[in-house]
Write an enzyme that holds these catalytic residues in place. Structure first.
Site, mmCIF file in Angstrom:
data_model
loop_
_atom_site.group_PDB
_atom_site.id
_atom_site.type_symbol
_atom_site.label_atom_id
_atom_site.label_comp_id
_atom_site.label_asym_id
_atom_site.label_seq_id
_atom_site.Cartn_x
_atom_site.Cartn_y
_atom_site.Cartn_z
ATOM 1 N N GLU A 44 0.832 -1.204 0.000
ATOM 2 C CA GLU A 44 0.000 0.000 0.000
ATOM 3 C C GLU A 44 0.869 1.259 0.000
ATOM 4 O OE1 GLU A 44 -3.493 1.841 2.971
ATOM 5 O OE2 GLU A 44 -2.234 0.159 3.609
ATOM 6 N N LYS A 112 -9.167 2.891 -2.495
ATOM 7 C CA LYS A 112 -9.497 2.184 -1.248
ATOM 8 C C LYS A 112 -10.868 2.617 -0.740
ATOM 9 C CE LYS A 112 -7.290 1.313 3.279
ATOM 10 N NZ LYS A 112 -6.079 1.629 4.075
ATOM 11 N N CYS A 148 -5.392 -2.974 1.932
ATOM 12 C CA CYS A 148 -5.305 -3.111 3.389
ATOM 13 C C CYS A 148 -6.662 -3.269 4.084
ATOM 14 C CB CYS A 148 -4.517 -1.951 3.978
ATOM 15 S SG CYS A 148 -3.779 -2.342 5.598
ATOM 16 N N GLY A 324 24.503 -0.402 33.738
ATOM 17 C CA GLY A 324 24.691 -1.736 34.296
ATOM 18 C C GLY A 324 23.382 -2.399 34.643
ATOM 19 N N MET A 326 19.184 -3.589 33.526
ATOM 20 C CA MET A 326 18.572 -4.403 32.485
ATOM 21 C C MET A 326 18.139 -3.573 31.279
ATOM 22 S SD MET A 326 17.892 -7.602 31.980
ATOM 23 C CE MET A 326 18.095 -7.591 30.216
ATOM 24 N N ASP A 327 17.558 -2.410 31.518
ATOM 25 C CA ASP A 327 17.023 -1.612 30.417
ATOM 26 C C ASP A 327 18.117 -1.139 29.466
ATOM 27 O OD1 ASP A 327 14.444 -1.846 31.435
ATOM 28 O OD2 ASP A 327 14.626 -0.042 32.653
ATOM 29 N N SER A 328 19.168 -0.526 30.010
ATOM 30 C CA SER A 328 20.232 -0.024 29.134
ATOM 31 C C SER A 328 20.981 -1.175 28.468
ATOM 32 C CB SER A 328 21.202 0.868 29.911
ATOM 33 O OG SER A 328 21.869 0.157 30.927
ATOM 34 N N LYS A 545 4.513 14.219 31.190
ATOM 35 C CA LYS A 545 5.835 13.677 30.884
ATOM 36 C C LYS A 545 5.820 12.930 29.550
ATOM 37 C CE LYS A 545 7.851 12.956 35.492
ATOM 38 N NZ LYS A 545 8.477 11.955 36.392
#
Length: 576
Positions: A44, A112, A148, A324, A326-328, A545
């Site tokens: 598409e 479409k 689609c 150091g 988990m995320d990074s 945020k």
């Protein structure tokens, strides 16, 4: 025997790169012609890219789109294959359309009919729906053209094409964004759709990343009985060619007469005769690629999102703050897989609160990945902040303010490196943190792309575990998995001082965000009422945020981005 050879060009276009997209299309055209295909299907809006959003409001964009369509048409002059390619049609209005190209000409256009306007889609803002069916005729073979959402509608236009017009094949040009489980859902849905209408389906899906969306490919060909003939790779470009036996349509209809009693709508139809079927001296064996397990699927989506966002926006290298944790660690492995180790820079920014083990874990990860690192302490700068603010802060105890100053110093360091060297900053916050506001605005949220912003913390661990298993060795150090998660902004700090255990938090968030349950309904599932109220209130209060956060790859059914449009100014509190 009616045999149709179809080629699906599962490709990765770049929005607005008409020249680059044209080159890809011409290469696919050459391959389809060499393979003796009768029909070549592109995704598409392949020529302009998808979704074009407010570029649709620029007449210059629409004109370029038309110019490149005619350029592609000119390349079909000496080809026998018929081409279906997505483009923007415009006269008195704009349409999401598919052009039929052959013999150097545009032989027809399908517009479409069903425009999605939910989730990440805003197509009614930009397009007018079509009102006419399009059927291609090759000898006595009929092919219906859809785009689609047309095929996701429960009845039309599939009913009118298969029952009203008697098409043997429904061709679908698609740009279907990924979310976890979507490849399997799509596969099962299209198989049932083909079976219900006793019509083969050739579904060509886009692949690649576009801002926060990723498209997984997984293009599909199913026969009239719903049997999977071909299933493309996910998150990879691929040119798929399939031979379809269309006599199967009649056989299925005779054995299962249910469709005789369905009454389709009476849409106007345009029939375009594109010539006869090509003679074939060979046969293309079907290939059905397996759907990866959940963690691999998610990982490939995240890698695709990073790779295409970085490359398509002209960056070469990225920089990541390595804590150091988990995320990074996961962001670093995703970036390395996406861009290569030579294009990923890690920065360790220890303070007086950073543990020795965190520094060792970050350094070990970097060594295992082979990425370059820099160590830039923040302690002295942090002390200078405290000294500068001591008179203003006199009489007040240290609190979250001092914690956030540290995060913002680190954000400043990373942005300075970005400015100086042209590296894109990848942020490392996960969905659990973003949902609850457990992140520092202009601190750890500072950056250009939020890689795992749509990944819950529990899934971060699962993907990390899968990655080490996939590699057959410990890339992410074992200590990263077993130590309590902590921002290390004060002595002894852990995430669970302010948040429920992630195993509980993530389940509450999924029920509230993805499934739309009220707090009362969530509590009825066995969760503590007080905890549910606290969590949903955190989600409400931290909208400001999220509105300022970097974009990141969407992999869930509802992500914080295009499909989350909550107001910031909002006094409504969920009753319980």
């Amino acid at each position: 025997m009616k045999q149709l050879r179809v080629t699906l060009a599962q490709l990765n276009p770049t929005l607005g790169d008409f020249e680059g997209n044209l080159k890809k299309a011409i290469e696919a055209l050459k391959i389809a012609e060499e393979r003796g295909s009768d029909l070549l299907i592109f995704p598409e809006l392949f020529l302009p890219g998808y979704p074009p959003e407010d570029l649709m409001l620029r007449l210059s964009f629409l004109r370029e789109n038309r110019r490149y369509l005619l350029e592609l048409a000119s390349h079909t002059k000496n080809c026998e294959v018929t081409v279906l390619v997505g483009f923007i049609d415009s006269d008195e209005d704009a349409y999401n359309a598919a052009a039929v190209l052959k013999n150097g000409e545009v032989l027809g256009v399908y517009r479409k009919m069903f425009l999605p306007n939910y989730g990440v889609f805003d197509e009614r803002r930009y397009f007018k729906p079509g009102e006419e069916l399009l059927v291609l005729k090759m000898d006595d073979v009929k092919i219906g053209v859809t785009i689609c959402e047309d095929i996701w509608n429960p009845v039309e236009p599939s009913a009118s094409l298969s029952l009203g017009e008697g098409v043997h094949l429904v061709a679908n040009l698609s740009a279907s964004p990924y979310h976890v489980g979507k490849p399997r859902l799509r596969k099962e849905y299209l198989s049932m759709k083909a079976y219900d209408f006793h019509t083969a389906i050739a579904y060509c899906n886009m692949v690649g990343g576009q801002d926060e969306l990723v498209f997984d490919g997984g293009s599909i060909v199913v026969d009239a009985s719903g049997e999977m003939i071909s299933y493309g790779k996910i998150f990879e470009e691929e040119i798929i060619t399939v031979d379809l036996d269309l006599d199967e349509n009649l056989r299925v209809s005779l054995l299962d007469p249910r469709r005789r009693y369905i009454r389709p709508q009476n849409y106007p139809v345009k029939i375009v005769d594109v010539g006869g079927l090509r003679k074939k001296s060979s046969h293309f064996d079907p290939v059905v690629h397996p759907i990866p397990k959940r963690e691999e699927e998610m990982f490939k989506a995240l890698v695709t999102g990073v790779r295409d966002y970085v490359r398509k926006n002209g960056f070469e290298k990225v920089v990541i703050g390595l804590s150091g944790g988990m995320d990074s660690s996961l962001v670093a492995v995703i970036a390395t897989e996406a861009l290569g180790k030579e294009n990923v820079k890690g920065v360790l920014m220890p303070s007086m609160y950073t543990s020795k083990s965190s520094l060792e874990d970050a350094q070990k990860l970097a060594e295992n990945l082979g990425i370059e690192t820099f160590v830039i302490p923040i302690t002295d700068v942090f002390k200078s902040y405290l000294d500068a603010l001591k008179e203003v802060f006199a009489g007040r105890e240290p609190d979250i303010t001092e914690e956030n100053i540290q995060a913002r110093i680190r954000g400043n360091y990373l942005m300075a490196l970005s400015n100086k060297f042209g590296w894109l900053v990848l942020t490392t916050g996960n969905k659990s943190e973003l949902a609850t506001g457990y992140a520092t605005l202009y601190g750890d949220m500072a950056g250009g792309f939020a890689v795992i912003k749509d990944v819950y913390k529990t899934d971060v661990y699962k993907i990390g575990r899968w990655y080490n298993e996939w590699k057959g060795k410990e890339i992410i150090p074992e200590n990263v998995f077993v130590k309590p998660p902590s921002a290390e902004l004060r002595p002894g700090q852990t995430d669970q001082e302010k948040l429920p255990p992630y195993e509980i938090l993530d389940e509450i968030l999924k029920l509230y965000i993805e499934e739309g349950l009220d707090p009362e309904e969530i509590a009825l599932k066995g969760f503590d009422k007080k905890m549910v109220v606290e969590v949903t209130e955190m989600v409400r209060k931290n909208e400001y945020k999220r509105k300022q956060a970097a974009i990141g790859t969407k992999i869930s059914t509802r992500a914080f981005g295009k499909d989350w449009r909550m107001p910031i100014t909002n006094r409504f509190k969920e009753p319980l």
